[in-house]
Scaffold this motif. Structure first.
Motif, PDB file in Angstrom:
ATOM      1  N   SER A   1       0.812  -1.217   0.000  1.00  0.00           N
ATOM      2  CA  SER A   1       0.000   0.000   0.000  1.00  0.00           C
ATOM      3  C   SER A   1       0.845   1.267   0.000  1.00  0.00           C
ATOM      4  O   SER A   1       0.319   2.371  -0.091  1.00  0.00           O
ATOM      5  N   GLY A   2       2.168   1.100   0.111  1.00  0.00           N
ATOM      6  CA  GLY A   2       3.061   2.254   0.112  1.00  0.00           C
ATOM      7  C   GLY A   2       3.422   2.759   1.486  1.00  0.00           C
ATOM      8  O   GLY A   2       4.196   3.713   1.620  1.00  0.00           O
ATOM      9  N   ALA A   3       2.889   2.133   2.540  1.00  0.00           N
ATOM     10  CA  ALA A   3       3.184   2.569   3.907  1.00  0.00           C
ATOM     11  C   ALA A   3       4.566   2.067   4.335  1.00  0.00           C
ATOM     12  O   ALA A   3       5.011   0.991   3.924  1.00  0.00           O
ATOM     13  N   LEU A   4       5.235   2.849   5.173  1.00  0.00           N
ATOM     14  CA  LEU A   4       6.544   2.456   5.678  1.00  0.00           C
ATOM     15  C   LEU A   4       6.400   1.262   6.606  1.00  0.00           C
ATOM     16  O   LEU A   4       5.552   1.238   7.493  1.00  0.00           O
ATOM     17  N   SER A   5       7.237   0.238   6.384  1.00  0.00           N
ATOM     18  CA  SER A   5       7.268  -0.936   7.258  1.00  0.00           C
ATOM     19  C   SER A   5       8.585  -0.919   8.033  1.00  0.00           C
ATOM     20  O   SER A   5       9.641  -1.152   7.450  1.00  0.00           O
ATOM     21  N   PRO A   6       8.547  -0.613   9.329  1.00  0.00           N
ATOM     22  CA  PRO A   6       9.788  -0.624  10.118  1.00  0.00           C
ATOM     23  C   PRO A   6      10.520  -1.962  10.038  1.00  0.00           C
ATOM     24  O   PRO A   6      11.758  -1.990   9.977  1.00  0.00           O
ATOM     25  N   LEU A   7       9.772  -3.058  10.029  1.00  0.00           N
ATOM     26  CA  LEU A   7      10.390  -4.381   9.937  1.00  0.00           C
ATOM     27  C   LEU A   7      11.165  -4.533   8.638  1.00  0.00           C
ATOM     28  O   LEU A   7      12.313  -5.003   8.619  1.00  0.00           O
ATOM     29  N   LYS A   8      10.569  -4.116   7.519  1.00  0.00           N
ATOM     30  CA  LYS A   8      11.249  -4.224   6.227  1.00  0.00           C
ATOM     31  C   LYS A   8      12.452  -3.279   6.158  1.00  0.00           C
ATOM     32  O   LYS A   8      13.493  -3.630   5.599  1.00  0.00           O
ATOM     33  N   LEU A   9      12.307  -2.089   6.731  1.00  0.00           N
ATOM     34  CA  LEU A   9      13.414  -1.129   6.706  1.00  0.00           C
ATOM     35  C   LEU A   9      14.597  -1.654   7.516  1.00  0.00           C
ATOM     36  O   LEU A   9      15.753  -1.586   7.059  1.00  0.00           O
ATOM     37  N   ILE A  10      14.325  -2.184   8.715  1.00  0.00           N
ATOM     38  CA  ILE A  10      15.403  -2.725   9.556  1.00  0.00           C
ATOM     39  C   ILE A  10      16.066  -3.910   8.869  1.00  0.00           C
ATOM     40  O   ILE A  10      17.297  -4.029   8.841  1.00  0.00           O
ATOM     41  N   THR A  11      15.253  -4.791   8.281  1.00  0.00           N
ATOM     42  CA  THR A  11      15.798  -5.964   7.604  1.00  0.00           C
ATOM     43  C   THR A  11      16.638  -5.566   6.402  1.00  0.00           C
ATOM     44  O   THR A  11      17.751  -6.074   6.209  1.00  0.00           O
ATOM     45  N   PHE A  12      16.121  -4.647   5.599  1.00  0.00           N
ATOM     46  CA  PHE A  12      16.852  -4.190   4.415  1.00  0.00           C
ATOM     47  C   PHE A  12      18.202  -3.591   4.798  1.00  0.00           C
ATOM     48  O   PHE A  12      19.232  -3.868   4.166  1.00  0.00           O
ATOM     49  N   THR A  13      18.202  -2.782   5.855  1.00  0.00           N
ATOM     50  CA  THR A  13      19.446  -2.165   6.320  1.00  0.00           C
ATOM     51  C   THR A  13      20.423  -3.220   6.831  1.00  0.00           C
ATOM     52  O   THR A  13      21.624  -3.197   6.513  1.00  0.00           O
ATOM     53  N   ALA A  14      19.906  -4.169   7.611  1.00  0.00           N
ATOM     54  CA  ALA A  14      20.757  -5.211   8.197  1.00  0.00           C
ATOM     55  C   ALA A  14      21.403  -6.087   7.125  1.00  0.00           C
ATOM     56  O   ALA A  14      22.536  -6.551   7.294  1.00  0.00           O
ATOM     57  N   LEU A  15      20.691  -6.302   6.028  1.00  0.00           N
ATOM     58  CA  LEU A  15      21.219  -7.168   4.978  1.00  0.00           C
ATOM     59  C   LEU A  15      22.436  -6.570   4.284  1.00  0.00           C
ATOM     60  O   LEU A  15      23.210  -7.295   3.644  1.00  0.00           O
ATOM     61  N   TRP A  16      22.613  -5.265   4.392  1.00  0.00           N
ATOM     62  CA  TRP A  16      23.790  -4.615   3.814  1.00  0.00           C
ATOM     63  C   TRP A  16      25.010  -4.695   4.727  1.00  0.00           C
ATOM     64  O   TRP A  16      26.143  -4.458   4.279  1.00  0.00           O
ATOM     65  N   LEU A  17      24.812  -4.998   5.996  1.00  0.00           N
ATOM     66  CA  LEU A  17      25.911  -4.955   6.959  1.00  0.00           C
ATOM     67  C   LEU A  17      27.043  -5.944   6.639  1.00  0.00           C
ATOM     68  O   LEU A  17      28.223  -5.560   6.717  1.00  0.00           O
ATOM     69  N   PRO A  18      26.748  -7.222   6.301  1.00  0.00           N
ATOM     70  CA  PRO A  18      27.864  -8.119   5.958  1.00  0.00           C
ATOM     71  C   PRO A  18      28.686  -7.623   4.772  1.00  0.00           C
ATOM     72  O   PRO A  18      29.921  -7.698   4.789  1.00  0.00           O
ATOM     73  N   ALA A  19      28.022  -7.084   3.756  1.00  0.00           N
ATOM     74  CA  ALA A  19      28.741  -6.559   2.596  1.00  0.00           C
ATOM     75  C   ALA A  19      29.556  -5.341   2.990  1.00  0.00           C
ATOM     76  O   ALA A  19      30.707  -5.168   2.540  1.00  0.00           O
ATOM     77  N   GLY A  20      28.992  -4.492   3.839  1.00  0.00           N
ATOM     78  CA  GLY A  20      29.722  -3.320   4.303  1.00  0.00           C
ATOM     79  C   GLY A  20      30.946  -3.697   5.124  1.00  0.00           C
ATOM     80  O   GLY A  20      32.021  -3.110   4.972  1.00  0.00           O
ATOM     81  N   TRP A  21      30.789  -4.695   5.992  1.00  0.00           N
ATOM     82  CA  TRP A  21      31.904  -5.163   6.801  1.00  0.00           C
ATOM     83  C   TRP A  21      32.990  -5.769   5.915  1.00  0.00           C
ATOM     84  O   TRP A  21      34.186  -5.547   6.130  1.00  0.00           O
ATOM     85  N   LEU A  22      32.583  -6.510   4.899  1.00  0.00           N
ATOM     86  CA  LEU A  22      33.540  -7.100   3.972  1.00  0.00           C
ATOM     87  C   LEU A  22      34.296  -6.007   3.219  1.00  0.00           C
ATOM     88  O   LEU A  22      35.533  -6.087   3.046  1.00  0.00           O
ATOM     89  N   ALA A  23      33.589  -4.968   2.778  1.00  0.00           N
ATOM     90  CA  ALA A  23      34.234  -3.863   2.069  1.00  0.00           C
ATOM     91  C   ALA A  23      35.208  -3.127   2.983  1.00  0.00           C
ATOM     92  O   ALA A  23      36.310  -2.736   2.553  1.00  0.00           O
ATOM     93  N   LEU A  24      34.821  -2.940   4.254  1.00  0.00           N
ATOM     94  CA  LEU A  24      35.707  -2.271   5.212  1.00  0.00           C
ATOM     95  C   LEU A  24      36.974  -3.079   5.439  1.00  0.00           C
ATOM     96  O   LEU A  24      38.088  -2.529   5.461  1.00  0.00           O
ATOM     97  N   GLN A  25      36.811  -4.405   5.589  1.00  0.00           N
ATOM     98  CA  GLN A  25      37.982  -5.262   5.778  1.00  0.00           C
ATOM     99  C   GLN A  25      38.921  -5.186   4.568  1.00  0.00           C
ATOM    100  O   GLN A  25      40.146  -5.145   4.719  1.00  0.00           O
ATOM    101  N   ALA A  26      38.316  -5.174   3.373  1.00  0.00           N
ATOM    102  CA  ALA A  26      39.136  -5.094   2.158  1.00  0.00           C
ATOM    103  C   ALA A  26      39.886  -3.768   2.091  1.00  0.00           C
ATOM    104  O   ALA A  26      41.083  -3.727   1.776  1.00  0.00           O
ATOM    105  N   ALA A  27      39.193  -2.665   2.412  1.00  0.00           N
ATOM    106  CA  ALA A  27      39.819  -1.341   2.347  1.00  0.00           C
ATOM    107  C   ALA A  27      40.916  -1.182   3.386  1.00  0.00           C
ATOM    108  O   ALA A  27      41.933  -0.515   3.142  1.00  0.00           O
ATOM    109  N   ALA A  28      40.719  -1.799   4.562  1.00  0.00           N
ATOM    110  CA  ALA A  28      41.686  -1.654   5.650  1.00  0.00           C
ATOM    111  C   ALA A  28      42.794  -2.700   5.601  1.00  0.00           C
ATOM    112  O   ALA A  28      43.710  -2.658   6.428  1.00  0.00           O
ATOM    113  N   GLY A  29      42.703  -3.638   4.663  1.00  0.00           N
ATOM    114  CA  GLY A  29      43.724  -4.671   4.571  1.00  0.00           C
ATOM    115  C   GLY A  29      43.631  -5.720   5.659  1.00  0.00           C
ATOM    116  O   GLY A  29      44.654  -6.286   6.086  1.00  0.00           O
ATOM    117  N   TRP A  30      42.406  -5.993   6.123  1.00  0.00           N
ATOM    118  CA  TRP A  30      42.205  -6.937   7.225  1.00  0.00           C
ATOM    119  C   TRP A  30      41.856  -8.347   6.750  1.00  0.00           C
ATOM    120  O   TRP A  30      41.499  -9.195   7.563  1.00  0.00           O
TER     121      TRP A  30
END
Length: 291
Positions: free
Chosen positions: A8-37
């Motif tokens: 219906s177009g309404a904001l779903s906090p559950l979907k927003l939290i899940t969507f954000t959380a799903l990016w965290l492993p990729a972000g952590w992997l990118a940080l490790q790569a950039a920092a040489g870890w």
């Protein structure tokens, strides 16, 4: 529609939290790569981490159904598709990094997939996930019909088995996390069997399932070491009773299963009014939402 809104177009906090959380492993992997870890073999480590997350997310997507029924949380259905697509995305990243490791030599990549059984298994799992991802839209559900769609998407269970085998063959010696994931998968399948026979709200059945999943995880670990490595399998089995240094995966599987049984107890005994509402609403799987 955006990933964090409902139909219906309404904001779903559950979907927003899940969507954000799903990016965290990729972000952590990118940080490790950039920092040489990522160690002396950064691409290899990145391949392993992305593959690990692909398997984890696939199992988390399968955990939505028991959490909906045991926890009386029907809104979880809103994020199951997102979790499945995330598993596909991390699998695709896993394969892309492997192609990069082979210097983008697609001929060599194809040859390796054809000749190495663990790569063949992983590639078949990728193709299966791609098919599920391509048919996950509402339009495809309507086009295929709920019966055919559900039949097609039931291959997710076979894909999960292939992913776990691929995971184990990569790890070779230390399969602690593989054992843990295998135990969780066995519990998830056991829950679906209970649900088929209407026993998924029985506390006794859930307690028995927790014990059975823990025992099967211990046996799977024992069997792997007995058949695939030179490590004495008996020592691995005995280690399940030694808590000096670590807690073996089978115990964590048992604890998770008992936790789900405890959640069922709270929902059905401590909050009986929630159970009545849950039963009245039926929580019947919508068309195209069985897995």
């Amino acid at each position: 529609m955006t990933p964090w809104t409902t139909r219906s177009g309404a904001l779903s906090p559950l979907k927003l939290i899940t969507f954000t959380a799903l990016w965290l492993p990729a972000g952590w992997l990118a940080l490790q790569a950039a920092a040489g870890w990522l160690g002396s073999k950064p691409l290899t480590e990145a391949i392993h981490q992305s593959g690990d997350w692909a398997v984890r997310l696939l199992l988390i997507s399968l955990a939505v159904t028991p959490l909906r029924f045991i926890g009386a949380w029907p809104d979880l259905i809103l994020v199951r598709r997102m979790l499945g697509l995330a598993a596909l995305a991390y699998t695709a990243l896993h394969v892309a990094l492997y192609v990069a490791l082979e210097a983008f030599d697609l001929g060599k990549v194809a040859s390796e997939i054809a000749l190495r059984i663990y790569l063949t298994i992983g590639f078949v799992a990728l193709l299966g996930l791609a098919v599920l991802g391509a048919t996950s839209t509402d339009g495809m559900i309507r086009r295929l019909g709920s019966v055919r769609w559900n039949r097609l998407h039931s291959i997710v269970y076979a894909i999960a088995v292939l992913a776990l085998v691929h995971f184990a063959l990569q790890r070779k010696i230390d399969i602690s996390e593989v054992t843990l994931m295998t135990g969780f998968f066995l519990w998830l399948m056991g829950f679906r069997l209970l649900k088929r026979y209407g026993r998924h709200r029985s506390l006794a059945a859930l307690l028995a399932l927790a014990v059975a999943a823990g025992l099967m995880a211990a046996f799977a670990e024992f069997a792997w070491y007995a058949l695939m490595t030179g490590v004495p399998a008996g020592r691995v089995l005995a280690a399940n009773l030694d808590f000096t240094y670590t807690i073996r995966p089978a115990w964590w599987v048992l604890a998770a299963g008992l936790g789900m049984a405890g959640l069922a107890f709270l929902r059905t005994r401590a909050f009986p009014e929630r159970r009545r509402s849950f039963t009245r609403d039926g929580l019947v799987e919508p068309a195209g939402e069985t897995p």
